[in-house]
Design a protein around this motif. Structure first.
Motif, mmCIF file in Angstrom:
data_model
loop_
_atom_site.group_PDB
_atom_site.id
_atom_site.type_symbol
_atom_site.label_atom_id
_atom_site.label_comp_id
_atom_site.label_asym_id
_atom_site.label_seq_id
_atom_site.Cartn_x
_atom_site.Cartn_y
_atom_site.Cartn_z
ATOM 1 N N ASN A 37 -1.712 -6.442 8.018
ATOM 2 C CA ASN A 37 -0.571 -5.569 8.303
ATOM 3 C C ASN A 37 -1.026 -4.176 8.731
ATOM 4 O OD1 ASN A 37 1.236 -7.603 7.691
ATOM 5 N ND2 ASN A 37 1.754 -6.808 5.679
ATOM 6 N N THR A 38 -2.085 -3.694 8.083
ATOM 7 C CA THR A 38 -2.627 -2.380 8.439
ATOM 8 C C THR A 38 -3.140 -2.396 9.875
ATOM 9 O OG1 THR A 38 -3.251 -1.931 6.147
ATOM 10 C CG2 THR A 38 -4.342 -0.620 7.842
ATOM 11 N N ALA A 39 -3.895 -3.443 10.216
ATOM 12 C CA ALA A 39 -4.432 -3.552 11.569
ATOM 13 C C ALA A 39 -3.307 -3.661 12.601
ATOM 14 C CB ALA A 39 -5.371 -4.757 11.670
ATOM 15 N N ALA A 40 -2.282 -4.441 12.287
ATOM 16 C CA ALA A 40 -1.151 -4.604 13.207
ATOM 17 C C ALA A 40 -0.420 -3.282 13.401
ATOM 18 C CB ALA A 40 -0.189 -5.675 12.690
ATOM 19 N N ALA A 41 -0.243 -2.534 12.309
ATOM 20 C CA ALA A 41 0.466 -1.255 12.370
ATOM 21 C C ALA A 41 -0.320 -0.222 13.178
ATOM 22 C CB ALA A 41 0.733 -0.737 10.959
ATOM 23 N N MET A 42 -1.635 -0.388 13.241
ATOM 24 C CA MET A 42 -2.482 0.583 13.934
ATOM 25 C C MET A 42 -2.804 0.156 15.366
ATOM 26 S SD MET A 42 -4.958 2.092 10.962
ATOM 27 C CE MET A 42 -4.970 3.738 11.706
ATOM 28 N N ARG A 52 -11.093 6.738 10.672
ATOM 29 C CA ARG A 52 -10.779 7.679 9.596
ATOM 30 C C ARG A 52 -9.929 6.995 8.517
ATOM 31 N NH1 ARG A 52 -8.118 12.866 11.792
ATOM 32 N NH2 ARG A 52 -6.282 11.519 11.877
ATOM 33 N N HIS A 53 -8.947 6.200 8.946
ATOM 34 C CA HIS A 53 -8.100 5.498 7.979
ATOM 35 C C HIS A 53 -8.926 4.501 7.162
ATOM 36 C CE1 HIS A 53 -4.519 3.981 6.108
ATOM 37 N NE2 HIS A 53 -4.879 2.770 6.409
ATOM 38 N N ALA A 54 -9.785 3.742 7.827
ATOM 39 C CA ALA A 54 -10.629 2.773 7.119
ATOM 40 C C ALA A 54 -11.512 3.480 6.095
ATOM 41 C CB ALA A 54 -11.473 1.981 8.102
ATOM 42 N N LYS A 55 -12.012 4.662 6.439
ATOM 43 C CA LYS A 55 -12.853 5.415 5.498
ATOM 44 C C LYS A 55 -12.033 5.914 4.310
ATOM 45 C CE LYS A 55 -16.634 6.522 8.580
ATOM 46 N NZ LYS A 55 -17.471 7.552 9.207
ATOM 47 N N HIS A 56 -10.775 6.282 4.552
ATOM 48 C CA HIS A 56 -9.906 6.643 3.431
ATOM 49 C C HIS A 56 -9.677 5.428 2.526
ATOM 50 C CE1 HIS A 56 -8.045 10.273 5.739
ATOM 51 N NE2 HIS A 56 -9.187 10.586 5.166
ATOM 52 N N CYS A 57 -9.455 4.272 3.130
ATOM 53 C CA CYS A 57 -9.285 3.038 2.352
ATOM 54 C C CYS A 57 -10.540 2.743 1.538
ATOM 55 C CB CYS A 57 -8.963 1.864 3.279
ATOM 56 S SG CYS A 57 -7.381 2.020 4.138
ATOM 57 N N TYR A 58 -11.704 2.951 2.166
ATOM 58 C CA TYR A 58 -12.990 2.716 1.504
ATOM 59 C C TYR A 58 -13.128 3.606 0.269
ATOM 60 C CZ TYR A 58 -18.050 1.887 1.098
ATOM 61 O OH TYR A 58 -19.303 1.540 0.659
ATOM 62 N N GLN A 59 -12.606 4.844 0.349
ATOM 63 C CA GLN A 59 -12.675 5.745 -0.808
ATOM 64 C C GLN A 59 -11.806 5.229 -1.953
ATOM 65 O OE1 GLN A 59 -12.327 9.418 1.895
ATOM 66 N NE2 GLN A 59 -13.117 10.237 0.000
ATOM 67 N N CYS A 60 -10.746 4.490 -1.630
ATOM 68 C CA CYS A 60 -9.911 3.875 -2.662
ATOM 69 C C CYS A 60 -10.662 2.724 -3.323
ATOM 70 C CB CYS A 60 -8.618 3.352 -2.056
ATOM 71 S SG CYS A 60 -7.601 4.631 -1.285
ATOM 72 N N ASP A 61 -11.270 1.888 -2.489
ATOM 73 C CA ASP A 61 -12.070 0.752 -2.952
ATOM 74 C C ASP A 61 -12.902 0.276 -1.763
ATOM 75 O OD1 ASP A 61 -12.615 -2.260 -3.398
ATOM 76 O OD2 ASP A 61 -11.907 -1.578 -5.358
ATOM 77 N N PRO A 62 -14.219 0.121 -1.931
ATOM 78 C CA PRO A 62 -15.039 -0.305 -0.793
ATOM 79 C C PRO A 62 -14.541 -1.581 -0.108
ATOM 80 C CG PRO A 62 -16.456 0.479 -2.547
ATOM 81 C CD PRO A 62 -15.042 0.463 -3.098
ATOM 82 N N ALA A 63 -14.058 -2.539 -0.896
ATOM 83 C CA ALA A 63 -13.575 -3.791 -0.314
ATOM 84 C C ALA A 63 -12.327 -3.561 0.540
ATOM 85 C CB ALA A 63 -13.274 -4.810 -1.412
ATOM 86 N N GLY A 65 -11.681 -0.741 2.356
ATOM 87 C CA GLY A 65 -12.153 -0.192 3.626
ATOM 88 C C GLY A 65 -12.809 -1.234 4.508
ATOM 89 N N GLU A 66 -13.640 -2.077 3.886
ATOM 90 C CA GLU A 66 -14.341 -3.111 4.649
ATOM 91 C C GLU A 66 -13.358 -4.141 5.199
ATOM 92 O OE1 GLU A 66 -17.158 -4.291 1.687
ATOM 93 O OE2 GLU A 66 -18.384 -2.490 1.988
ATOM 94 N N GLY A 67 -12.343 -4.479 4.414
ATOM 95 C CA GLY A 67 -11.346 -5.443 4.866
ATOM 96 C C GLY A 67 -10.517 -4.911 6.017
ATOM 97 N N VAL A 68 -10.147 -3.638 5.937
ATOM 98 C CA VAL A 68 -9.386 -3.018 7.022
ATOM 99 C C VAL A 68 -10.237 -2.955 8.289
ATOM 100 C CG1 VAL A 68 -8.368 -0.832 7.818
ATOM 101 C CG2 VAL A 68 -7.774 -1.749 5.566
ATOM 102 N N GLY A 73 -11.297 -5.260 13.691
ATOM 103 C CA GLY A 73 -12.348 -5.694 14.611
ATOM 104 C C GLY A 73 -13.349 -4.604 14.905
ATOM 105 N N MET A 74 -13.531 -3.701 13.934
ATOM 106 C CA MET A 74 -14.427 -2.556 14.122
ATOM 107 C C MET A 74 -15.613 -2.625 13.182
ATOM 108 S SD MET A 74 -11.630 0.529 14.545
ATOM 109 C CE MET A 74 -12.857 1.753 15.012
#
Length: 82
Positions: A37-42, A52-63, A65-68, A73-74
């Protein structure tokens, strides 16, 4: 006074603890839906904002950020994320 608006937060500079806790409560299936859903919204958003968003997600939990990043596809280097 103006300080009152900050009273609602334990630490007003910490935007990552609560989303991380919520993420860890999700099943793997729910986490994957979140990634997708995050990828679709972006879709159509510039890559630097996606990163930048993926890195913010990573700060919440590494998994998170990596999943996003994977859903986007980045290939993102998270080594500079504190």
């Amino acid at each position: 006074g103006p300080a009152y608006q900050y009273d609602f937060y334990e630490d007003d500079s910490d935007f990552f603890t609560q989303p991380g806790k919520l993420f860890r409560l999700m099943s793997p299936e729910q986490q994957q839906v979140l990634f997708d859903n995050t990828a679709a919204a972006m879709n159509g958003v510039p890559d630097f904002i996606k990163e930048r968003h993926a890195k913010h997600c990573y700060q919440c939990d590494p998994a998170y950020g990596e999943g996003v990043a994977k859903a986007l596809g980045m290939d993102i280097d998270f080594s500079d994320v504190k």
